[in-house]
Design a protein around this motif. Structure first.
Motif, short mmCIF file in Angstrom:
data_model
loop_
_atom_site.label_atom_id
_atom_site.label_comp_id
_atom_site.label_asym_id
_atom_site.label_seq_id
_atom_site.Cartn_x
_atom_site.Cartn_y
_atom_site.Cartn_z
N ILE A 1 63.93 50.68 72.52
CA ILE A 1 64.96 49.39 72.69
C ILE A 1 65.57 49.62 71.24
O ILE A 1 66.91 49.39 71.01
N ASN A 2 64.91 49.66 70.09
CA ASN A 2 65.41 49.58 68.73
C ASN A 2 66.33 50.98 68.63
O ASN A 2 67.33 50.70 67.92
N LYS A 3 65.98 52.05 69.13
CA LYS A 3 66.86 53.39 68.99
C LYS A 3 68.17 53.02 69.75
O LYS A 3 69.15 53.52 69.23
N ARG A 4 67.89 52.79 71.00
CA ARG A 4 69.06 52.32 71.77
C ARG A 4 70.06 51.23 70.80
O ARG A 4 71.28 51.20 71.08
N HIS A 5 69.65 50.29 70.13
CA HIS A 5 70.19 49.45 69.50
C HIS A 5 70.84 49.93 68.33
O HIS A 5 72.12 49.57 68.14
N GLN A 6 70.31 50.70 67.48
CA GLN A 6 70.82 51.56 66.69
C GLN A 6 72.02 52.55 66.97
O GLN A 6 72.96 52.40 66.25
N GLN A 7 71.49 53.12 68.01
CA GLN A 7 72.42 54.15 68.41
C GLN A 7 74.16 53.48 68.76
O GLN A 7 75.15 53.72 68.51
N HIS A 8 73.59 52.00 69.56
CA HIS A 8 75.09 51.33 69.70
C HIS A 8 75.67 51.13 68.46
O HIS A 8 77.04 51.18 68.48
N PHE A 9 75.05 50.57 67.49
CA PHE A 9 75.99 50.13 66.37
C PHE A 9 76.42 51.28 65.50
O PHE A 9 77.49 51.34 64.82
N GLU A 10 75.73 52.42 65.70
CA GLU A 10 76.32 53.63 64.99
C GLU A 10 77.65 54.02 65.55
O GLU A 10 78.54 54.70 65.13
N GLU B 1 67.34 47.96 80.87
CA GLU B 1 68.42 47.06 81.04
C GLU B 1 69.66 47.61 80.39
O GLU B 1 69.91 48.38 79.13
N PRO B 2 71.01 47.73 80.98
CA PRO B 2 72.17 48.29 80.58
C PRO B 2 72.96 47.55 79.44
O PRO B 2 73.54 48.18 78.75
N ASP B 3 72.62 46.17 79.29
CA ASP B 3 73.05 45.59 78.11
C ASP B 3 72.19 45.96 77.13
O ASP B 3 71.04 45.22 77.04
N VAL B 4 72.39 46.72 75.93
CA VAL B 4 71.80 47.04 74.88
C VAL B 4 71.46 45.74 73.94
O VAL B 4 70.17 45.66 73.53
N ILE B 5 72.55 44.91 73.77
CA ILE B 5 72.29 43.85 72.88
C ILE B 5 71.47 42.70 73.56
O ILE B 5 70.33 42.38 72.80
N SER B 6 71.44 42.55 74.81
CA SER B 6 70.58 41.65 75.50
C SER B 6 69.18 42.20 75.57
O SER B 6 68.12 41.30 75.42
#
Length: 634
Positions: free
Chosen positions: A298-307, A256-261
């Motif tokens: 998914i959690n790591k992508r989400h964390q990296q996004h906000f980092e 999924e390209p949208d990390v938040i979604s």
């Protein structure tokens, strides 16, 4: 001036996506909490309560926002939210508020600038009430009430759901007194599980504790439940199929390209996972580890996004700090006049425009850095306002000085004393330039009046001087004719050259003035040919005089024994006198100023006299040598 953060920047008040989100808990723990070796049913891991972060979700922040061009567009959207059925979103409301006041302040400052440019007094300017602003405030009040009402309804619903789930737990708790009671109540137990799934959100602070209690009594019920092995295996198999599908869905979210979604979809999968019953003990760890591994990605992508967002915010803070330093340096710089104030004003406005293009700084610094920026801007514009307030009296004083010069010019405009009056007019024009600024419109009027008065005099003088200029051009032609005759004499070889030259010199000096621009040029041409002639004449005359002197020496000697010595002594005295005169001229030349054309002409004339004296010295020296040669011969 800029009285609020909304006046300068669109993004100066709202929190950033990373700040709104806050610290997001990992949905997957290190191990399952329910699938223990002795447990009959798997227990799902703890999850973040979605309702606890609903308002702070940055999903909407990722979407491009509409740019509003007018206050009416903003007001229409506010009315749509206030009177529609959609739930007001905090970030959109903040953005609409910021957009409205940005446009509102820009419109107000444009009106003030137009007023001042038109010659108005800033002290008397009155800000008129704005109907759009009143409407905006009224609609915002409706939205505020709507949000408060909705919040209360949601909280009441969560509390009611909590009571319902607590009641279900109590009912299940009552079913686990004995294995016989558990078998009898199996259908009721399944109904309670279905009812539990239908009940949605509860208060965030109660969610995890409530779920743990529920799972505890569900496991105890299954421990007491006496099902035949065939039914139990069927139940395990069905649960394994359901959990396998959830694993596949979680693994697909990695694409999924949208990390938040993807993160929010994972939350829903976890909700479904915890509602599914257990699988066989030998497969519990395997299915759980598969689901946890997909969730970790998914959690790591989400964390990296906000980092990444936090890193960008630190970069934004550095850029905004640099802009603060620039404005502070400009505010501290000296302004010597209106030009400097306007130059620095443009620089600060450009910096403010750049500020608006920069995103959020970290939450703890976002307000502080803006307050620093606004303080520097306010300091500059406050001192600018004081300066231009003081200019009002200065403008009046300057205008009075210029009016006085106009009156002086009018008193001179009809004078026919051309030279003296022209000098006075030029002096008035120079004085005009030393007077400071006045308001542009008034300044243009005064300048036109002053210039018209000066032009009246100079036009009259030019008309009167037209005949004089014609005479000067005639004189120029006459002088060039004399120069041509001198050049012709310089080419001749014969007697009476000196007499011809002297007549031409007298003729040249009798001619009047020439045009000022041609004066130096014709002067140089005249003296160039004259110097050449004098040099040749001096040489020839000196030779002739020396020859005559030598021929007369025998006659001098016949006058007596000491006649030659007496003549030599006389010549030596003449030589010393000429030498002293040459030294005097050369000393005087050292004190002359050659910065002007007039001074330069005087030096040229003196140099010619010095050269003539030196030629005379050489002639006397040659005469002395001739006497010495005569004495030696005797």
């Amino acid at each position: 001036m800029m009285d609020s953060q909304d006046n300068i920047l669109v993004n100066g008040t709202a929190a950033s996506p990373a700040e709104e989100k806050g610290k997001i808990e990992e949905v997957i723990q290190d191990r399952p909490q329910a699938d223990e070796p002795n447990s009959d049913i798997a227990q799902a891991p703890e999850v973040v309560n979605e309702e606890a972060t609903e308002d702070a979700s940055p999903a909407e922040e990722e979407q491009p926002r509409k740019v509003y061009g007018t206050k009416t567009e903003v007001l229409d959207r506010i009315k749509e939210i206030a009177h529609g059925d959609e739930m007001p979103q905090k970030d959109e409301i903040d953005y609409l508020k910021t957009s409205f006041y940005k446009l509102h302040i820009a419109e107000r400052e444009a009106k003030l600038k137009a007023y001042i440019d038109g010659g108005g007094d800033p002290e008397t300017y009155q800000i008129t009430p704005d109907e759009d602003e009143e409407s905006f405030k009224a609609e915002m009040g409706i939205i505020k009430e709507k949000r408060q009402k909705l919040f209360k309804e949601q909280e009441a619903e969560k509390q009611a759901n909590l009571e319902k789930k607590l009641a279900i737990i109590e009912k299940i708790k009552g079913m686990i007194t004995s294995p016989e009671e558990a078998n009898k109540a199996y259908q009721e137990f399944k109904a309670l599980q279905a009812e539990w799934k239908e009940i949605k959100n509860v208060p965030a602070e109660k969610a995890n504790e409530l779920w743990r209690n529920y799972q505890l009594y569900v496991e105890q019920f299954y421990d007491l439940l006496k099902l035949n092995s065939e039914a139990r295996e069927y139940d395990f198999k069905k649960n394994l199929e359901l959990k396998t599908r959830l694993c596949e869905a979680a693994e697909k979210l990695a694409e999924e390209p949208d990390v938040i979604s993807a993160f929010h979809q994972l939350q829903k999968l976890h909700g479904e996972y915890r509602e599914i019953g257990p699988v066989s003990k030998e497969l519990r760890d395997e299915i759980w580890n598969r689901f946890k591994a997909a969730s970790t990605i998914i959690n790591k992508r989400h964390q990296q996004h906000f980092e990444g967002i936090r890193a960008k915010e630190e970069e934004n803070l550095a850029r905004k700090t640099a802009l603060c330093e620039k404005v502070e340096a400009i505010a501290a710089a000296e302004n010597k006049g209106s030009g400097d104030w306007e130059k620095h004003t443009k620089e600060i406005i450009d910096i403010q425009a750049e500020w608006k293009t920069i995103g959020f700084a970290p939450q703890k610094m976002n307000v502080k850095i803006f307050e620093r920026f606004r303080a520097a801007c306010d300091d500059f514009f406050g001192r600018k306002a004081e300066y231009f307030k003081g200019l009002k009296d200065t403008f009046k004083e300057n205008a009075d000085k210029k009016r006085a010069l106009i009156e002086k010019a009018k008193a001179l405009q009809d004078s026919t004393d051309w030279k003296a009056t022209a000098d006075k007019m030029i002096a008035l024009q120079k004085e005009w330039k030393t007077i400071g600024m006045v308001p542009k419109k008034l300044g243009d009027q005064l300048w036109e009046e002053f210039l018209g008065t000066c032009n009246k005099f100079f036009e009259a003088r030019n008309a009167a001087g037209a005949g004089q200029r014609s005479e000067e051009h005639t004189n120029l032609d006459k002088k060039r004719e004399v120069i041509a005759k001198l050049q012709a004499v310089a080419e001749e070889a014969g007697e009476n050259i000196q007499e011809k030259v002297q007549k031409l010199v007298e003729e040249y000096n009798a001619i009047g003035h020439v045009p000022f621009k041609e004066k130096d040029k014709v002067y140089e041409e005249y003296h160039a040919v004259l110097d050449k002639l004098y040099k040749e004449l001096n040489v020839n005359v000196a030779k002739r005089r020396l020859n005559n002197f030598k021929q007369n020496l025998k006659q001098v000697a016949e006058r007596g024994e000491n006649a030659l010595d007496n003549e030599r002594a006389r010549l030596f005295r003449q030589y010393e006198a000429i030498k002293q005169e040459v030294q005097t001229y050369e000393n005087n030349l050292g004190f002359l100023n050659v910065s002007s054309k007039k001074g330069n002409s005087l030096i040229d004339e003196m140099n010619r006299k010095v050269q003539k004296l030196k030629d005379d010295m050489n002639l006397v020296r040659e005469k002395i040598k001739a006497i010495d040669a005569e004495n030696k011969e005797k």
